[in-house]
Design a protein around this motif. Structure first.
Motif, PDB file in Angstrom:
ATOM      1  N   MET A   9      37.212  26.301  48.173  1.00  8.85           N
ATOM      2  CA  MET A   9      37.252  27.488  47.359  1.00  8.85           C
ATOM      3  C   MET A   9      38.105  28.538  48.067  1.00  8.85           C
ATOM      4  SD  MET A   9      34.117  29.831  45.971  1.00  8.85           S
ATOM      5  CE  MET A   9      33.738  30.905  47.345  1.00  8.85           C
ATOM      6  N   ALA A  10      39.159  28.974  47.400  1.00 11.12           N
ATOM      7  CA  ALA A  10      40.011  30.041  47.920  1.00 11.12           C
ATOM      8  C   ALA A  10      39.800  31.290  47.075  1.00 11.12           C
ATOM      9  CB  ALA A  10      41.470  29.611  47.867  1.00 11.12           C
ATOM     10  N   THR A  11      39.744  32.414  47.735  1.00 14.89           N
ATOM     11  CA  THR A  11      39.571  33.656  46.994  1.00 14.89           C
ATOM     12  C   THR A  11      40.757  34.574  47.225  1.00 14.89           C
ATOM     13  OG1 THR A  11      38.343  34.717  48.777  1.00 14.89           O
ATOM     14  CG2 THR A  11      37.051  33.557  47.103  1.00 14.89           C
ATOM     15  N   GLU A  12      40.997  35.434  46.251  1.00 14.40           N
ATOM     16  CA  GLU A  12      42.011  36.477  46.348  1.00 14.40           C
ATOM     17  C   GLU A  12      41.365  37.770  45.882  1.00 14.40           C
ATOM     18  OE1 GLU A  12      45.476  35.413  44.080  1.00 14.40           O
ATOM     19  OE2 GLU A  12      46.008  33.801  45.455  1.00 14.40           O
ATOM     20  N   THR A  13      41.946  38.871  46.294  1.00 17.05           N
ATOM     21  CA  THR A  13      41.455  40.175  45.869  1.00 17.05           C
ATOM     22  C   THR A  13      42.563  40.894  45.119  1.00 17.05           C
ATOM     23  OG1 THR A  13      39.954  40.300  47.745  1.00 17.05           O
ATOM     24  CG2 THR A  13      40.485  42.367  46.634  1.00 17.05           C
ATOM     25  N   LEU A  14      42.253  41.294  43.907  1.00 19.56           N
ATOM     26  CA  LEU A  14      43.191  42.056  43.092  1.00 19.56           C
ATOM     27  C   LEU A  14      42.867  43.535  43.250  1.00 19.56           C
ATOM     28  CD1 LEU A  14      45.419  42.230  40.939  1.00 19.56           C
ATOM     29  CD2 LEU A  14      43.617  42.033  39.217  1.00 19.56           C
ATOM     30  N   LYS A  15      43.885  44.320  43.551  1.00 26.62           N
ATOM     31  CA  LYS A  15      43.710  45.763  43.692  1.00 26.62           C
ATOM     32  C   LYS A  15      44.192  46.435  42.413  1.00 26.62           C
ATOM     33  CE  LYS A  15      44.068  45.474  48.616  1.00 26.62           C
ATOM     34  NZ  LYS A  15      44.581  45.922  49.854  1.00 26.62           N
ATOM     35  N   ILE A  16      43.307  47.227  41.822  1.00 22.55           N
ATOM     36  CA  ILE A  16      43.633  47.938  40.588  1.00 22.55           C
ATOM     37  C   ILE A  16      43.481  49.434  40.849  1.00 22.55           C
ATOM     38  CG2 ILE A  16      43.097  48.250  38.152  1.00 22.55           C
ATOM     39  CD1 ILE A  16      41.729  45.525  38.176  1.00 22.55           C
ATOM     40  N   GLU A  17      44.524  50.171  40.545  1.00 25.67           N
ATOM     41  CA  GLU A  17      44.496  51.625  40.666  1.00 25.67           C
ATOM     42  C   GLU A  17      44.348  52.188  39.259  1.00 25.67           C
ATOM     43  OE1 GLU A  17      47.266  53.716  43.468  1.00 25.67           O
ATOM     44  OE2 GLU A  17      47.984  54.530  41.558  1.00 25.67           O
ATOM     45  N   ILE A  18      43.279  52.933  39.025  1.00 30.17           N
ATOM     46  CA  ILE A  18      42.981  53.450  37.693  1.00 30.17           C
ATOM     47  C   ILE A  18      43.022  54.971  37.743  1.00 30.17           C
ATOM     48  CG2 ILE A  18      41.288  53.530  35.831  1.00 30.17           C
ATOM     49  CD1 ILE A  18      40.247  50.810  36.933  1.00 30.17           C
ATOM     50  N   SER A  19      43.859  55.546  36.866  1.00 32.14           N
ATOM     51  CA  SER A  19      43.982  57.000  36.820  1.00 32.14           C
ATOM     52  C   SER A  19      43.569  57.510  35.443  1.00 32.14           C
ATOM     53  CB  SER A  19      45.415  57.427  37.143  1.00 32.14           C
ATOM     54  OG  SER A  19      46.308  56.881  36.195  1.00 32.14           O
ATOM     55  N   TRP A  20      43.248  58.785  35.383  1.00 30.78           N
ATOM     56  CA  TRP A  20      42.870  59.426  34.123  1.00 30.78           C
ATOM     57  C   TRP A  20      43.432  60.846  34.132  1.00 30.78           C
ATOM     58  CZ3 TRP A  20      39.532  57.584  37.818  1.00 30.78           C
ATOM     59  CH2 TRP A  20      38.899  58.528  38.616  1.00 30.78           C
TER      60      TRP A  20
ATOM     61  N   GLU B  77      38.734  47.001  43.844  1.00 34.99           N
ATOM     62  CA  GLU B  77      39.146  45.721  44.405  1.00 34.99           C
ATOM     63  C   GLU B  77      38.222  44.669  43.812  1.00 34.99           C
ATOM     64  OE1 GLU B  77      39.384  45.688  48.642  1.00 34.99           O
ATOM     65  OE2 GLU B  77      41.001  47.164  48.667  1.00 34.99           O
ATOM     66  N   ILE B  78      38.821  43.697  43.140  1.00 36.44           N
ATOM     67  CA  ILE B  78      38.039  42.640  42.506  1.00 36.44           C
ATOM     68  C   ILE B  78      38.425  41.313  43.137  1.00 36.44           C
ATOM     69  CG2 ILE B  78      37.484  41.452  40.354  1.00 36.44           C
ATOM     70  CD1 ILE B  78      38.207  44.030  38.868  1.00 36.44           C
ATOM     71  N   THR B  79      37.455  40.654  43.742  1.00 37.91           N
ATOM     72  CA  THR B  79      37.678  39.355  44.357  1.00 37.91           C
ATOM     73  C   THR B  79      37.329  38.266  43.352  1.00 37.91           C
ATOM     74  OG1 THR B  79      37.185  40.280  46.526  1.00 37.91           O
ATOM     75  CG2 THR B  79      37.061  37.883  46.313  1.00 37.91           C
ATOM     76  N   TYR B  80      38.184  37.248  43.293  1.00 35.45           N
ATOM     77  CA  TYR B  80      37.971  36.144  42.364  1.00 35.45           C
ATOM     78  C   TYR B  80      38.334  34.836  43.053  1.00 35.45           C
ATOM     79  CZ  TYR B  80      43.011  36.565  41.853  1.00 35.45           C
ATOM     80  OH  TYR B  80      44.349  36.628  42.119  1.00 35.45           O
TER      81      TYR B  80
ATOM     82  N   PHE C 209      46.267  38.562  33.573  1.00 35.15           N
ATOM     83  CA  PHE C 209      44.975  39.191  33.748  1.00 35.15           C
ATOM     84  C   PHE C 209      44.798  40.190  32.612  1.00 35.15           C
ATOM     85  CE2 PHE C 209      45.622  38.586  38.509  1.00 35.15           C
ATOM     86  CZ  PHE C 209      44.634  37.632  38.632  1.00 35.15           C
ATOM     87  N   ARG C 210      43.557  40.453  32.251  1.00 36.01           N
ATOM     88  CA  ARG C 210      43.236  41.459  31.244  1.00 36.01           C
ATOM     89  C   ARG C 210      42.005  42.226  31.715  1.00 36.01           C
ATOM     90  NH1 ARG C 210      39.615  42.081  26.903  1.00 36.01           N
ATOM     91  NH2 ARG C 210      38.756  40.040  27.260  1.00 36.01           N
ATOM     92  N   THR C 211      41.974  43.503  31.401  1.00 40.02           N
ATOM     93  CA  THR C 211      40.801  44.319  31.674  1.00 40.02           C
ATOM     94  C   THR C 211      40.774  45.488  30.701  1.00 40.02           C
ATOM     95  OG1 THR C 211      39.481  45.363  33.414  1.00 40.02           O
ATOM     96  CG2 THR C 211      41.838  45.857  33.413  1.00 40.02           C
TER      97      THR C 211
ATOM     98  N   ILE D 270      49.884  37.591  36.043  1.00 34.96           N
ATOM     99  CA  ILE D 270      49.266  37.306  37.341  1.00 34.96           C
ATOM    100  C   ILE D 270      50.299  37.450  38.451  1.00 34.96           C
ATOM    101  CG2 ILE D 270      48.203  35.491  38.745  1.00 34.96           C
ATOM    102  CD1 ILE D 270      46.826  34.535  36.124  1.00 34.96           C
ATOM    103  N   GLU D 271      51.505  36.984  38.197  1.00 35.97           N
ATOM    104  CA  GLU D 271      52.572  37.075  39.194  1.00 35.97           C
ATOM    105  C   GLU D 271      52.858  38.523  39.569  1.00 35.97           C
ATOM    106  OE1 GLU D 271      57.343  36.137  39.495  1.00 35.97           O
ATOM    107  OE2 GLU D 271      56.119  34.905  38.161  1.00 35.97           O
ATOM    108  N   ASP D 272      52.995  39.399  38.564  1.00 34.06           N
ATOM    109  CA  ASP D 272      53.255  40.815  38.847  1.00 34.06           C
ATOM    110  C   ASP D 272      52.088  41.470  39.576  1.00 34.06           C
ATOM    111  OD1 ASP D 272      55.756  40.658  37.697  1.00 34.06           O
ATOM    112  OD2 ASP D 272      55.145  41.570  35.802  1.00 34.06           O
TER     113      ASP D 272
END
Length: 113
Positions: free
Chosen positions: A1-12, A57-60, A77-79, A100-102
């Motif tokens: 099992m390999a995991t990665e962490t996606l970093k999402i910056e959310i502004s308002w 940070e979301i690890t998957y 990815f979608r959120t 996913i690549e971007d």
């Protein structure tokens, strides 16, 4: 099992009043540019909504990026991030997609209203 962490910056916007104790939340889904999504995060990720932008940070598990069918390629990815306080959503969540690549190259920046 390999995991990665996606970093999402959310502004308002500054015009959106955020009460003390509010959080920014998101789930991570994977699929195609059009559809066929499934959630790959363990529920909602959240971070304090103290200042904009907030960083999640979301690890998957990378195995979750594989579709169940050989004729499908999951490449997005979608959120739908949202702000929450005292059990109530503070904004209408809008779906955001990124390849996913971007996302792997530069992270993901999302502006919500």
């Amino acid at each position: 099992m390999a995991t990665e962490t996606l970093k999402i910056e959310i502004s308002w916007p500054d015009t959106l009043k955020i009460p003390a104790g509010a959080t920014v939340n998101a789930q991570l889904w994977v699929g195609t540019a059009i559809a066929d999504y499934r959630m790959i995060s363990d529920g909602d990720a959240s971070a304090p909504a103290v200042t904009s932008p907030a960083k999640l940070e979301i690890t998957y598990d990378t195995e979750d990026l594989r579709p169940g069918s050989a004729d499908t390629v999951w490449d997005h990815f979608r959120t739908a991030p949202y702000l929450m306080h005292d059990g109530k959503r503070l904004n209408i969540s809008r779906v955001a997609k990124i390849s996913i690549e971007d996302a792997r190259k530069s992270g993901w920046k999302i502006a919500i209203s």
